[in-house]
Design an enzyme around this catalytic site. Sequence first.
Site, PDB file in Angstrom:
ATOM      1  N   CYS A 199       5.527  -1.545  -3.318  1.00 22.06           N
ATOM      2  CA  CYS A 199       4.058  -1.304  -3.989  1.00 22.06           C
ATOM      3  C   CYS A 199       2.821  -0.189  -3.692  1.00 22.06           C
ATOM      4  O   CYS A 199       2.253  -0.011  -2.701  1.00 22.06           O
ATOM      5  CB  CYS A 199       3.463  -3.136  -4.218  1.00 22.06           C
ATOM      6  SG  CYS A 199       1.823  -3.132  -5.093  1.00 22.06           S
ATOM      7  N   CYS A 213      -0.557  -2.601  -2.296  1.00 19.97           N
ATOM      8  CA  CYS A 213      -0.419  -3.422  -1.164  1.00 19.97           C
ATOM      9  C   CYS A 213       0.269  -2.825  -0.410  1.00 19.97           C
ATOM     10  O   CYS A 213       0.845  -3.250   0.367  1.00 19.97           O
ATOM     11  CB  CYS A 213      -0.471  -4.381  -1.709  1.00 19.97           C
ATOM     12  SG  CYS A 213       1.185  -4.954  -2.275  1.00 19.97           S
ATOM     13  N   CYS A 255       5.514  -6.994  -7.804  1.00 20.87           N
ATOM     14  CA  CYS A 255       5.407  -7.756  -6.136  1.00 20.87           C
ATOM     15  C   CYS A 255       4.621  -9.263  -6.025  1.00 20.87           C
ATOM     16  O   CYS A 255       3.637  -9.329  -6.410  1.00 20.87           O
ATOM     17  CB  CYS A 255       4.288  -6.136  -6.134  1.00 20.87           C
ATOM     18  SG  CYS A 255       3.088  -6.417  -3.859  1.00 20.87           S
ATOM     19  N   CYS A 272       1.125  -8.965  -3.885  1.00 17.61           N
ATOM     20  CA  CYS A 272      -0.752  -8.955  -4.610  1.00 17.61           C
ATOM     21  C   CYS A 272      -0.229  -8.836  -6.247  1.00 17.61           C
ATOM     22  O   CYS A 272      -1.240  -8.865  -6.745  1.00 17.61           O
ATOM     23  CB  CYS A 272      -1.291  -7.587  -4.980  1.00 17.61           C
ATOM     24  SG  CYS A 272      -0.216  -5.599  -5.321  1.00 17.61           S
ATOM     25  N   ASP A 279      14.044  23.712  -1.668  1.00 19.34           N
ATOM     26  CA  ASP A 279      14.779  23.565  -0.859  1.00 19.34           C
ATOM     27  C   ASP A 279      15.835  22.421  -1.655  1.00 19.34           C
ATOM     28  O   ASP A 279      15.400  22.434  -2.752  1.00 19.34           O
ATOM     29  CB  ASP A 279      13.586  21.833  -0.220  1.00 19.34           C
ATOM     30  CG  ASP A 279      14.080  20.796   0.098  1.00 19.34           C
ATOM     31  OD1 ASP A 279      15.305  20.793   0.681  1.00 19.34           O
ATOM     32  OD2 ASP A 279      13.519  20.490   0.424  1.00 19.34           O
TER      33      ASP A 279
END
Length: 456
Positions: A208, A211, A230, A233, A362
Amino acid sequence: MKVFLSCLVCRIVTFILQKLGRGATSMPGKVALKVKRNVLADLSKNVKVIIVTGTNGKTTSCRILEEGLKRAGKSYFINKSGANLITGVTASFIMNSTITGKNTKEYAIVECDENAFKEVSRYIRADVILVTNVFRDQLDRYGEVTHTLNAIKESVKNLPNAVVCLDADCSLTYSMSKEIPNKIITFGVNVPFDKNAKAPEISDAKYCIFCKNEYDYTYHTYGHLGGFVCSKCGYARPNPDYAITSVAELKQNHSIVVANLNGNENLFKVNIGGAYNIYNAIGCVAALSAAGIDERIIINAIENFNGAFGRMEQFESGDHKINVILVKNPAGFSQTMNFISSVEDDFTMIISLNDNGADGRDISWIWDVDFGGIFEKSNLKKIYVSGKRCYDMAIRVKYEGVGDREINVIENEDYEKLVDIATSQGRDVYIVPTYTSMMTMRPVIAKRLGGKEFWE
């Protein structure tokens, strides 16, 4: 006076470069900005601006938006070349304005790089902003996903009067709704494309954003997209304003979907294959609706548009087709492999990997690609690898396990040889290049088989 001078020098540089056979997509804008840095503020005053940003799907979304405006009979312009930094955006505006800086079109469609959006948003005026999604992309250039998300969020805050269209299925993208002052329209896909789809082992948004609790999912579409929840929260996917409610067909060249368009149920075709293009389509429904285009015209556009250059672009080669599908990050590459693995007829695949600046230096991201069992369950008959990092790609493919197929290497970025191979197969060919590889090989393909220049 500075607006006039900025427009004048841009036109002169464009004329010279085009006479030399160059695309003239960025350099004219760079010169114009030297004359007047905030010239976009003047150029965007009298035009309705639709900005498209996000990690994946920008160019295809712009192509759908273009088709929608065309079918609605609107005058418009678009930075079709994909020159999506402030230089390319500025050049596009100037070339569609009078010499004094008054725009000659009613609408502007602006594809904008996520990082460049920060600068563009300081000067431009916008009516609609479409944020497609946020995925990990070129870590050495963009950084982690939160860096990209914050860049877009801060850019949107510079344009508080714009209607913002957000992907409800992307926990990262939708999180902006909690912090931006704009009117928000959401879009999404209410059902999984594959009932057995599970969360990927490597996710760009596993926890999340508020949170840090691990998300639960009611379903997955691809990557971290889907019905996120979630449990700590309460942050969760909303019910989208514009949503795909079922997928009747998911074919190689098209999809048939049922969509709830702000309360109205519609059955229509998405005129290009791939699950991710269903997202592009429903996102454009939201953006075109916000721009005032009629719903039936929007559906007609989605049913008839053609792919953008290098994105599901198709060339005819005698008795078979050559398909070019750009990839640039793990999520897009994985979805491309998933799409190609469903091809019903025998085919050849060419993967071309570069590590130039526009690709990202990369290349470790290729190890996060989910090949989706393409080497076990598909009709893939031959595989070639090409590009500056062809041997790195060959190793990656080998470790995936190619069965009894030979991995053929095309060295030295020999795109003439690559096209020779592609045109002589006698079966459909899928070329999967990174950005600079695509931009280098595409003119070779177009010269042989016919096709417009990329800036056209």
